[in-house]
Write a protein that holds these residues in place. Sequence first.
Motif, mmCIF file in Angstrom:
data_model
loop_
_atom_site.group_PDB
_atom_site.id
_atom_site.type_symbol
_atom_site.label_atom_id
_atom_site.label_comp_id
_atom_site.label_asym_id
_atom_site.label_seq_id
_atom_site.Cartn_x
_atom_site.Cartn_y
_atom_site.Cartn_z
ATOM 1 N N GLU A 42 23.269 2.453 -40.758
ATOM 2 C CA GLU A 42 23.913 2.211 -39.459
ATOM 3 C C GLU A 42 24.344 3.492 -38.762
ATOM 4 O O GLU A 42 24.731 3.454 -37.592
ATOM 5 N N HIS A 43 24.300 4.641 -39.452
ATOM 6 C CA HIS A 43 24.789 5.885 -38.849
ATOM 7 C C HIS A 43 23.654 6.580 -38.110
ATOM 8 O O HIS A 43 22.575 6.817 -38.679
ATOM 9 N N PRO A 44 23.854 6.962 -36.847
ATOM 10 C CA PRO A 44 22.759 7.551 -36.059
ATOM 11 C C PRO A 44 22.321 8.936 -36.518
ATOM 12 O O PRO A 44 21.219 9.376 -36.176
ATOM 13 N N ALA A 45 23.168 9.653 -37.280
ATOM 14 C CA ALA A 45 22.807 11.006 -37.708
ATOM 15 C C ALA A 45 22.295 11.039 -39.151
ATOM 16 O O ALA A 45 22.182 12.105 -39.751
ATOM 17 N N VAL A 46 21.996 9.865 -39.694
ATOM 18 C CA VAL A 46 21.478 9.771 -41.059
ATOM 19 C C VAL A 46 20.227 8.890 -41.039
ATOM 20 O O VAL A 46 20.211 7.841 -40.382
ATOM 21 N N ARG A 47 19.186 9.322 -41.744
ATOM 22 C CA ARG A 47 17.985 8.509 -41.869
ATOM 23 C C ARG A 47 17.767 8.185 -43.345
ATOM 24 O O ARG A 47 17.309 9.010 -44.131
ATOM 25 N N LEU A 48 18.128 6.957 -43.722
ATOM 26 C CA LEU A 48 17.941 6.511 -45.097
ATOM 27 C C LEU A 48 16.491 6.078 -45.279
ATOM 28 O O LEU A 48 16.026 5.148 -44.626
ATOM 29 N N VAL B 291 19.817 13.764 -40.684
ATOM 30 C CA VAL B 291 19.565 14.219 -42.050
ATOM 31 C C VAL B 291 18.850 13.110 -42.822
ATOM 32 O O VAL B 291 19.348 11.980 -42.874
ATOM 33 N N PRO B 292 17.696 13.389 -43.445
ATOM 34 C CA PRO B 292 17.017 12.391 -44.274
ATOM 35 C C PRO B 292 17.672 12.288 -45.648
ATOM 36 O O PRO B 292 17.912 13.314 -46.302
ATOM 37 N N VAL B 293 17.979 11.073 -46.085
ATOM 38 C CA VAL B 293 18.689 10.907 -47.350
ATOM 39 C C VAL B 293 18.036 9.825 -48.202
ATOM 40 O O VAL B 293 17.304 8.965 -47.703
ATOM 41 N N GLY B 294 18.331 9.901 -49.491
ATOM 42 C CA GLY B 294 17.961 8.862 -50.439
ATOM 43 C C GLY B 294 19.179 8.467 -51.239
ATOM 44 O O GLY B 294 20.193 9.180 -51.249
ATOM 45 N N LEU B 295 19.104 7.348 -51.917
ATOM 46 C CA LEU B 295 20.184 6.882 -52.781
ATOM 47 C C LEU B 295 19.728 6.950 -54.226
ATOM 48 O O LEU B 295 18.655 6.428 -54.578
#
Length: 440
Positions: free
Chosen positions: A184-190, A136-140
């Motif tokens: 660091e989480h493999p299922a997250v793309r920051l 999942v692509p995410v932003g902060l």
Amino acid sequence: MRSALYDRALELADIHQTPVFLFSSERLDRAVAEFAAFTARLPFPSEVYYSYKTNYLPALCEHLSLRGFGAEVTSPLEWDLATSMLTPSEIVVNGIGKQAGLLDTVLAGGTPRLINLETDTEIEHLTARGPAAHVVPVGLRVTIPEISGEAGRDPSLHRRRGVSKFGWSADGTPIIRAARRLAEHPAVRLGALHIHLGGQLVSAAVYRTAMLSICRLLERLRAAGVSIGSLDMGGGLASGWVDKRRVGPLFELLRVMGLPVRGRPQRAPDLDGIAEEFVRFAPRLRSLGIRQLLFEPGRFLAEPSLMAVASVIAVRHDGHRRHAVLDLGTNALHCWRPDETRPIYFESATGPAAASTRYELVGPLCHRSDTYGAITTPTPLQPGMKVCLDAVGAYSIGDWIANTWQRPPVVSLEDGTLLWDRQSSKQFWSLTSSPMGKPS
């Protein structure tokens, strides 16, 4: 000044009765072209996602989707509407209610363009998924300490009023910890920072302040081993249709002292100046890994797309004061605030002309906040006369439904097509349960 467009709005109001909203696809297209010209001047490739919460009229959302705009959504309702027109990869997900069903709805419905997170709880929810889950692509979401609150020297430059309720402070350590955890989480793309600077923005200076803070944060993230490639600059740009007067502590102090000074009105955003700020910071941003910009305009696009026509339902005299009561209140026109002025056009009165008359224009709620302010008309207002209120496309329809349980009709200004039928309160209640809990 008499306008053929306003006359057309009044003609349609005769057919559909008031209150009625009129949608102009031509004015929406002009706003689209102006925003596209702005992004073309920027030194980075830019993606645009229309903010559905500003106005979720399906015809408006579809119009923008056909012109290449994505969607920015904040609720499962908006997600459902957006996915009926766009693929998940064309949708940015925001909002403080993601834990109330939106996040799970999105995760089950595909991979969006971006999910902007703003709480540790949302991070915990995402990182609780196993490493084999789809990425999942995410932003902060970032709050800029120098830019908070709603008061200031002008509508764009705010005085500090404490910590924002949204996101992580750009100056704090929690955002570094949050970024590391996601990276660091493999299922997250920051890959992004989300910076929403507020509403009714007109000045380039607020972007200069934000860029300085963003660059400092990017340097801290890089030192922590976190790379960011995109900046989501949110929305908030003024539409250029509404005059907003400067407010702030000095103006308030003068008012209390009995020396009210009306601040200079501001309307059009300085798009050239804002673009120049991005150009100025581009070398530094590139050196820190930024390659792309995202924008989430709402009011800039939606505000000029709607007019509203109301009828005068009463004229009240109280000594020297006169009030004209409309059948459409500011509960339906949420962004009509005391320091804002929009164009108003009055239906011509019949009979002999009289001296100009000053009225306090109010809605039907009879509350001090349900007022459009004082206006002066060339002829006296009478019950039954129609009033056209311009540039009301931002936030109006949603607030109308929330406050009155009625859905107004929306009609195309260009061809008279009924885009959204009227729903009365009787129709609304017929779709709900009876007071005893049994189906009605």
